[in-house]
Design a protein around this motif. Sequence first.
Motif, PDB file in Angstrom:
ATOM      1  N   SER A  40       0.840  -1.196   0.000  1.00 60.06           N
ATOM      2  CA  SER A  40       0.000   0.000   0.000  1.00 60.06           C
ATOM      3  C   SER A  40       0.876   1.248   0.000  1.00 60.06           C
ATOM      4  N   SER A  41       0.292   2.382  -0.289  1.00 54.15           N
ATOM      5  CA  SER A  41       1.020   3.657  -0.256  1.00 54.15           C
ATOM      6  C   SER A  41       1.615   3.924   1.116  1.00 54.15           C
ATOM      7  N   GLU A  42       1.023   3.334   2.157  1.00 54.63           N
ATOM      8  CA  GLU A  42       1.520   3.498   3.526  1.00 54.63           C
ATOM      9  C   GLU A  42       2.611   2.479   3.862  1.00 54.63           C
ATOM     10  N   GLY A  43       2.923   1.592   2.931  1.00 60.45           N
ATOM     11  CA  GLY A  43       3.987   0.607   3.149  1.00 60.45           C
ATOM     12  C   GLY A  43       3.532  -0.719   3.716  1.00 60.45           C
ATOM     13  N   GLU A  44       2.225  -0.905   3.907  1.00 62.26           N
ATOM     14  CA  GLU A  44       1.719  -2.187   4.414  1.00 62.26           C
ATOM     15  C   GLU A  44       1.721  -3.217   3.287  1.00 62.26           C
ATOM     16  N   GLU A  45       2.244  -4.412   3.592  1.00 62.56           N
ATOM     17  CA  GLU A  45       2.323  -5.470   2.590  1.00 62.56           C
ATOM     18  C   GLU A  45       1.260  -6.539   2.807  1.00 62.56           C
ATOM     19  N   THR A  46       0.695  -7.008   1.704  1.00 65.43           N
ATOM     20  CA  THR A  46      -0.260  -8.102   1.699  1.00 65.43           C
ATOM     21  C   THR A  46       0.187  -9.103   0.649  1.00 65.43           C
ATOM     22  N   VAL A  47       0.321 -10.364   1.036  1.00 63.46           N
ATOM     23  CA  VAL A  47       0.672 -11.400   0.069  1.00 63.46           C
ATOM     24  C   VAL A  47      -0.569 -11.703  -0.764  1.00 63.46           C
ATOM     25  N   ILE A  48      -0.456 -11.508  -2.060  1.00 59.58           N
ATOM     26  CA  ILE A  48      -1.546 -11.853  -2.971  1.00 59.58           C
ATOM     27  C   ILE A  48      -1.448 -13.332  -3.328  1.00 59.58           C
ATOM     28  N   ALA A  49      -0.231 -13.773  -3.659  1.00 62.52           N
ATOM     29  CA  ALA A  49      -0.020 -15.189  -4.013  1.00 62.52           C
ATOM     30  C   ALA A  49       1.421 -15.577  -3.698  1.00 62.52           C
ATOM     31  N   ASP A  50       1.605 -16.865  -3.358  1.00 60.78           N
ATOM     32  CA  ASP A  50       2.927 -17.379  -3.010  1.00 60.78           C
ATOM     33  C   ASP A  50       2.901 -18.879  -3.282  1.00 60.78           C
ATOM     34  N   THR A  51       3.795 -19.359  -4.163  1.00 60.32           N
ATOM     35  CA  THR A  51       3.792 -20.780  -4.506  1.00 60.32           C
ATOM     36  C   THR A  51       5.164 -21.277  -4.943  1.00 60.32           C
ATOM     37  N   THR A  52       5.378 -22.537  -4.771  1.00 59.37           N
ATOM     38  CA  THR A  52       6.522 -23.226  -5.370  1.00 59.37           C
ATOM     39  C   THR A  52       6.003 -24.276  -6.356  1.00 59.37           C
ATOM     40  N   GLU A  53       4.737 -24.185  -6.694  1.00 59.79           N
ATOM     41  CA  GLU A  53       4.116 -25.128  -7.623  1.00 59.79           C
ATOM     42  C   GLU A  53       3.548 -24.386  -8.825  1.00 59.79           C
ATOM     43  N   GLY A  54       4.434 -23.686  -9.529  1.00 57.78           N
ATOM     44  CA  GLY A  54       4.011 -22.910 -10.676  1.00 57.78           C
ATOM     45  C   GLY A  54       4.503 -23.492 -11.985  1.00 57.78           C
ATOM     46  N   TYR A  55       4.072 -22.860 -13.030  1.00 61.59           N
ATOM     47  CA  TYR A  55       4.481 -23.201 -14.388  1.00 61.59           C
ATOM     48  C   TYR A  55       4.961 -21.930 -15.067  1.00 61.59           C
ATOM     49  N   ARG A  56       5.676 -22.126 -16.167  1.00 65.91           N
ATOM     50  CA  ARG A  56       6.012 -20.993 -17.021  1.00 65.91           C
ATOM     51  C   ARG A  56       5.810 -21.402 -18.462  1.00 65.91           C
ATOM     52  N   VAL A  57       5.423 -20.417 -19.262  1.00 68.23           N
ATOM     53  CA  VAL A  57       5.251 -20.621 -20.694  1.00 68.23           C
ATOM     54  C   VAL A  57       6.374 -19.861 -21.383  1.00 68.23           C
ATOM     55  N   LEU A  58       7.047 -20.549 -22.303  1.00 68.80           N
ATOM     56  CA  LEU A  58       8.154 -19.966 -23.057  1.00 68.80           C
ATOM     57  C   LEU A  58       7.749 -19.851 -24.512  1.00 68.80           C
ATOM     58  N   GLU A  59       7.968 -18.673 -25.073  1.00 68.07           N
ATOM     59  CA  GLU A  59       7.666 -18.442 -26.488  1.00 68.07           C
ATOM     60  C   GLU A  59       8.738 -17.534 -27.070  1.00 68.07           C
ATOM     61  N   THR A  60       9.152 -17.827 -28.295  1.00 65.93           N
ATOM     62  CA  THR A  60      10.192 -17.056 -28.962  1.00 65.93           C
ATOM     63  C   THR A  60       9.976 -15.557 -28.782  1.00 65.93           C
ATOM     64  N   SER A  61      11.020 -14.873 -28.381  1.00 64.55           N
ATOM     65  CA  SER A  61      11.107 -13.412 -28.224  1.00 64.55           C
ATOM     66  C   SER A  61      10.339 -12.853 -27.026  1.00 64.55           C
ATOM     67  N   HIS A  62       9.878 -13.708 -26.131  1.00 67.46           N
ATOM     68  CA  HIS A  62       9.148 -13.267 -24.937  1.00 67.46           C
ATOM     69  C   HIS A  62       9.862 -13.744 -23.678  1.00 67.46           C
ATOM     70  N   PRO A  63       9.877 -12.921 -22.620  1.00 69.45           N
ATOM     71  CA  PRO A  63      10.315 -13.462 -21.337  1.00 69.45           C
ATOM     72  C   PRO A  63       9.264 -14.458 -20.851  1.00 69.45           C
TER      73      PRO A  63
END
Length: 182
Positions: A40-63
């Motif tokens: 937040s603008s006041e510096g308070e943090e909220t975890v929206i998401a946290d995982t070690t079970e993710g995926y990634r999609v790779l496509e030419t010319s994209h991170p």
Amino acid sequence: MTSQGSVPLAPRKAEEDVWRYPRPPALQRTPNRLRVIWTSSEGEETVIADTTEGYRVLETSHPPTYYLAPSSVKVPLSKTTRQTFCEWKGKASYHTFDPPSSSKGIENRIWSYPRPTADFAPIKDYLSFYASTGKTEAETGGRWKCYVDEEEVGVQEGDFYGGWITSNIKGKMKGGPGTWGW
């Protein structure tokens, strides 16, 4: 249908050139911890998401574009009416996040595939986040930060693609001015 066990595991932190990524895109499990944190603008943090079970999609010319398990989301999200279509993954649905102590929701910066194509079945209902809210902190009352392990990611240029740029990702990337027709 592809199972999680048959989806290849990404290297942890190898240097990668986006021009060596495949087309059509490839799906990989990632061993990395993926997090999205609202500050937040006041510096308070909220975890929206946290995982070690993710995926990634790779496509030419994209991170890489990361997808986080639905169970990793720690805050309520609501579906919007926006939908887009990817020729590889299918129809995407979009979501709104209502930041704590803010009257302005962040709309259409989170998406998922409720019925992905067979090659992308493992990311069914997984959520992907743009690395930026797309608005100023004054407009939203804060901002979110996206992380791969302990590294805050950079934003892929443009407002169409949602790749996360880390220090090990190299090469000219699609998304900025003049790259639309690549």
